[in-house]
Design a protein around this motif. Structure first.
Motif, PDB file in Angstrom:
ATOM      1  N   LEU A 184      35.946  30.318  31.921  1.00 51.35           N
ATOM      2  CA  LEU A 184      37.075  30.825  32.699  1.00 51.35           C
ATOM      3  C   LEU A 184      38.364  30.584  31.930  1.00 51.35           C
ATOM      4  O   LEU A 184      38.655  29.441  31.543  1.00 51.35           O
ATOM      5  CB  LEU A 184      37.142  30.136  34.058  1.00 51.35           C
ATOM      6  CG  LEU A 184      35.957  30.336  35.006  1.00 51.35           C
ATOM      7  CD1 LEU A 184      36.191  29.564  36.288  1.00 51.35           C
ATOM      8  CD2 LEU A 184      35.755  31.808  35.312  1.00 51.35           C
ATOM      9  N   LYS A 237      29.704  30.648  33.232  1.00 50.40           N
ATOM     10  CA  LYS A 237      30.664  31.468  32.493  1.00 50.40           C
ATOM     11  C   LYS A 237      31.924  30.668  32.148  1.00 50.40           C
ATOM     12  O   LYS A 237      32.295  29.724  32.846  1.00 50.40           O
ATOM     13  CB  LYS A 237      31.060  32.699  33.320  1.00 50.40           C
ATOM     14  CG  LYS A 237      29.896  33.531  33.807  1.00 50.40           C
ATOM     15  CD  LYS A 237      29.047  34.078  32.667  1.00 50.40           C
ATOM     16  CE  LYS A 237      27.893  34.932  33.174  1.00 50.40           C
ATOM     17  NZ  LYS A 237      27.048  35.448  32.080  1.00 50.40           N
ATOM     18  N   LEU A 291      31.280  32.018  39.392  1.00 47.65           N
ATOM     19  CA  LEU A 291      31.178  32.167  37.949  1.00 47.65           C
ATOM     20  C   LEU A 291      30.863  30.838  37.265  1.00 47.65           C
ATOM     21  O   LEU A 291      30.098  30.780  36.298  1.00 47.65           O
ATOM     22  CB  LEU A 291      32.478  32.748  37.399  1.00 47.65           C
ATOM     23  CG  LEU A 291      32.745  34.206  37.772  1.00 47.65           C
ATOM     24  CD1 LEU A 291      34.177  34.577  37.451  1.00 47.65           C
ATOM     25  CD2 LEU A 291      31.779  35.137  37.053  1.00 47.65           C
ATOM     26  N   ALA A 328      33.722  39.866  27.449  1.00 47.90           N
ATOM     27  CA  ALA A 328      34.490  39.318  28.572  1.00 47.90           C
ATOM     28  C   ALA A 328      34.724  40.389  29.625  1.00 47.90           C
ATOM     29  O   ALA A 328      34.517  41.592  29.392  1.00 47.90           O
ATOM     30  CB  ALA A 328      35.832  38.781  28.072  1.00 47.90           C
ATOM     31  N   ILE A 329      35.134  39.936  30.804  1.00 47.95           N
ATOM     32  CA  ILE A 329      35.668  40.821  31.838  1.00 47.95           C
ATOM     33  C   ILE A 329      37.062  40.329  32.182  1.00 47.95           C
ATOM     34  O   ILE A 329      37.416  39.166  31.933  1.00 47.95           O
ATOM     35  CB  ILE A 329      34.770  40.893  33.093  1.00 47.95           C
ATOM     36  CG1 ILE A 329      34.663  39.523  33.763  1.00 47.95           C
ATOM     37  CG2 ILE A 329      33.397  41.439  32.746  1.00 47.95           C
ATOM     38  CD1 ILE A 329      33.877  39.555  35.072  1.00 47.95           C
ATOM     39  N   PHE A 374      28.233  39.408  29.921  1.00 47.40           N
ATOM     40  CA  PHE A 374      29.503  38.830  29.494  1.00 47.40           C
ATOM     41  C   PHE A 374      29.394  37.307  29.456  1.00 47.40           C
ATOM     42  O   PHE A 374      28.525  36.710  30.093  1.00 47.40           O
ATOM     43  CB  PHE A 374      30.646  39.261  30.429  1.00 47.40           C
ATOM     44  CG  PHE A 374      30.511  38.754  31.835  1.00 47.40           C
ATOM     45  CD1 PHE A 374      31.191  37.621  32.261  1.00 47.40           C
ATOM     46  CD2 PHE A 374      29.684  39.401  32.754  1.00 47.40           C
ATOM     47  CE1 PHE A 374      31.067  37.139  33.557  1.00 47.40           C
ATOM     48  CE2 PHE A 374      29.552  38.936  34.051  1.00 47.40           C
ATOM     49  CZ  PHE A 374      30.242  37.801  34.458  1.00 47.40           C
ATOM     50  N   VAL A 401      40.337  40.328  35.111  1.00 42.72           N
ATOM     51  CA  VAL A 401      40.735  40.519  36.513  1.00 42.72           C
ATOM     52  C   VAL A 401      42.248  40.403  36.609  1.00 42.72           C
ATOM     53  O   VAL A 401      42.833  39.387  36.214  1.00 42.72           O
ATOM     54  CB  VAL A 401      40.072  39.465  37.430  1.00 42.72           C
ATOM     55  CG1 VAL A 401      40.484  39.694  38.882  1.00 42.72           C
ATOM     56  CG2 VAL A 401      38.557  39.497  37.289  1.00 42.72           C
ATOM     57  N   SER A 413      32.655  35.387  29.187  1.00 42.15           N
ATOM     58  CA  SER A 413      33.939  34.829  29.613  1.00 42.15           C
ATOM     59  C   SER A 413      34.610  35.733  30.628  1.00 42.15           C
ATOM     60  O   SER A 413      34.373  36.949  30.662  1.00 42.15           O
ATOM     61  CB  SER A 413      34.875  34.660  28.406  1.00 42.15           C
ATOM     62  OG  SER A 413      34.281  33.860  27.411  1.00 42.15           O
ATOM     63  N   VAL A 414      35.462  35.118  31.458  1.00 46.67           N
ATOM     64  CA  VAL A 414      36.250  35.852  32.449  1.00 46.67           C
ATOM     65  C   VAL A 414      37.708  35.445  32.268  1.00 46.67           C
ATOM     66  O   VAL A 414      38.042  34.259  32.291  1.00 46.67           O
ATOM     67  CB  VAL A 414      35.788  35.531  33.887  1.00 46.67           C
ATOM     68  CG1 VAL A 414      36.607  36.331  34.890  1.00 46.67           C
ATOM     69  CG2 VAL A 414      34.307  35.826  34.044  1.00 46.67           C
ATOM     70  N   TYR A 415      38.557  36.431  32.105  1.00 45.70           N
ATOM     71  CA  TYR A 415      39.989  36.214  31.984  1.00 45.70           C
ATOM     72  C   TYR A 415      40.657  36.646  33.284  1.00 45.70           C
ATOM     73  O   TYR A 415      40.467  37.784  33.739  1.00 45.70           O
ATOM     74  CB  TYR A 415      40.551  37.012  30.807  1.00 45.70           C
ATOM     75  CG  TYR A 415      40.127  36.486  29.453  1.00 45.70           C
ATOM     76  CD1 TYR A 415      40.998  35.733  28.682  1.00 45.70           C
ATOM     77  CD2 TYR A 415      38.855  36.747  28.958  1.00 45.70           C
ATOM     78  CE1 TYR A 415      40.610  35.240  27.426  1.00 45.70           C
ATOM     79  CE2 TYR A 415      38.450  36.269  27.707  1.00 45.70           C
ATOM     80  CZ  TYR A 415      39.333  35.514  26.958  1.00 45.70           C
ATOM     81  OH  TYR A 415      38.939  35.026  25.733  1.00 45.70           O
ATOM     82  N   LEU A 416      41.403  35.745  33.889  1.00 43.04           N
ATOM     83  CA  LEU A 416      42.025  36.018  35.183  1.00 43.04           C
ATOM     84  C   LEU A 416      43.539  35.885  35.098  1.00 43.04           C
ATOM     85  O   LEU A 416      44.064  34.938  34.493  1.00 43.04           O
ATOM     86  CB  LEU A 416      41.519  35.035  36.251  1.00 43.04           C
ATOM     87  CG  LEU A 416      40.044  35.047  36.589  1.00 43.04           C
ATOM     88  CD1 LEU A 416      39.365  33.858  35.953  1.00 43.04           C
ATOM     89  CD2 LEU A 416      39.851  35.008  38.091  1.00 43.04           C
TER      90      LEU A 416
END
Length: 423
Positions: A347, A345, A340, A391-392, A312, A394, A314-317
């Motif tokens: 964010l 990565k 991250l 992406a992942i 991945f 959370v 990108s990380v979407y929180l």
């Protein structure tokens, strides 16, 4: 200054993992790990390699190749058998093995050899050549080359002893010691000076490893035992021995080892970082020991680490109840975020926060600059509609995770899983 290339082998053992934690942030060290089996060592060491077992005919060649490729300067052996194997061979590879004197490694690997070397000392337990020589029961049976209390059996009669002996390799018959047991972590420097003697309790033991330990003051008897061992064996670096009290309260030697102990973290948290001292000692620096005596007890437990089979970018929180809980930053989420960032990565913060988001972030002491983008969603707008690329996601709210997972087919996580991801 250039960093010292340090290899930890086998790095997935409890000893190897403690060395990784002790040296992971050192400015002096570039850390490498190797193991002969696929375990969690590869998750903790960025520079990792698999090697054959030391009993494999290909081991020496593969090991030499690895040492040369990584330009290893310093090697920690994290198992007694590995230490015994490497010590007489290490000179040919031009690498410094911490506490790798061949005589010391051979004596430390065998309880019988240890007892023979110190036979004139009052703190060596009585041991008997065979059951015919046992004057009274009970006695203790243990393997000559065991460690961590594994294979130790209390026997109360000749019949029990004969049955237990049949299941042991190279059994020793020793006097029964009913009293308190301690592990004593030590450090000897390049000048042969004994710099540190640190006893600790073994209050809860799992698989031979002390999971609850308390720092104990070294009395004169323990100091004397440590000093005598240091006088008779060439020692340089961390080492340890175990003692137990007899029925009269006299300390008797159980075993000794010329490697770092798995629970030496008890002293590291109190200010005595034994692996780092070994690195400094390799540079022939004279050292002082500064202990923080207010730290006395350490509890250890199993840790879970998850491995994500998904590349991945990108990380979407989520914000409320994920990144921030009850107005304060969630420590696990913050650790996750910084890990991250170190991985490179992107964010992205997603929120439907009702109010001024900048003020809420400021109250939680979270900098907006942590995020590559902040997306404030409208009421009813699905989060899947703004998530792009590999992406992942959370979010603490199950319906949100369900919607994203079904719509986009990407990995989704609740806040309770963050401590297991990317250690």
């Amino acid at each position: 200054m250039s960093r010292i290339n340090v290899l930890v082998f086998p790095c997935g053992s409890e000893v190897g993992l403690e060395i990784a934690r002790a040296l992971g942030l050192s400015l002096h060290v570039r850390l490498h790990g190797a193991s002969s089996r696929d375990d969690h060592g590869r998750q903790l060491f960025d520079r990792y390699a698999e090697l054959p077992n030391i009993a494999d005919v290909e081991f020496d060649e593969r090991f030499a190749e690895l040492l040369e490729r990584w330009e290893i300067d310093l090697l920690f052996a994290c198992h007694d058998s590995v230490m015994e194997y490497l010590a007489p061979r290490i000179a040919q590879w031009n690498v410094h093995l911490v506490n790798g004197d061949p005589l010391t490694a051979r004596v430390a690997r065998s309880k019988q050899a240890s007892y023979e070397l110190f036979a004139d000392e009052s703190w060596v337990p009585r041991h008997f050549a065979c059951v015919d020589h046992v004057p009274a029961w009970p006695v203790l049976l243990k393997p000559d080359q065991g460690q961590g209390g594994q294979g130790v059996t209390l026997v109360r009669s000749r019949a029990e002893a004969e049955l237990a002996i049949a299941g042991l390799s190279q059994p020793l018959i020793c006097e029964y010691l009913p009293g308190l047991e301690l592990t004593v972590d030590c450090f000897s420097d390049w000048r042969g000076r004994l710099l540190f003697v640190g006893p600790r309790s073994r209050e809860r033991v799992v698989g031979g490893i002390a999971m609850r330990s308390r720092r104990v003051c070294a009395d004169d008897a323990i100091q004397e035992i440590a000093a005598r061992i240091n006088e008779r064996l060439p020692l340089r670096g961390p080492w340890f021995f175990q003692v137990k009290q007899d029925s009269a309260g006299v300390w008797k030697l159980l075993e000794l080892s010329c490697r770092l102990s798995s629970s030496s973290v008890v002293h590291r948290v109190a200010g005595v970082n034994l692996p780092l001292m070994a690195v400094q000692d390799f540079m022939q620096r004279d050292q002082l020991v500064l202990e923080e005596s207010r730290v006395t007890l350490v509890e250890r437990r199993l840790a879970s680490v998850a491995e994500l089979d998904y590349a991945f970018e990108s990380v979407y929180l989520d914000f409320d109840d994920t990144l921030v809980c009850d107005g304060s930053a969630n420590p696990q989420a913050m650790r996750f975020i910084y890990r991250l960032l170190a991985m490179g990565k992107r964010l992205i913060l997603l929120t439907r926060h009702d109010g001024y988001l900048s003020s809420a972030l400021a109250r939680a002491r979270i900098a907006e600059t942590l995020f590559d983008d902040i997306i404030h969603l409208r009421a009813g707008e699905p989060k899947s509609s703004v998530i792009q690329g590999r992406a992942i996601f959370v979010d603490n709210h199950f319906p949100e995770r369900l919607e994203v997972a079904r719509t986009l087919g990407i990995p989704v996580f609740d806040v309770d899983t963050l401590e297991m991801l990317f250690p």
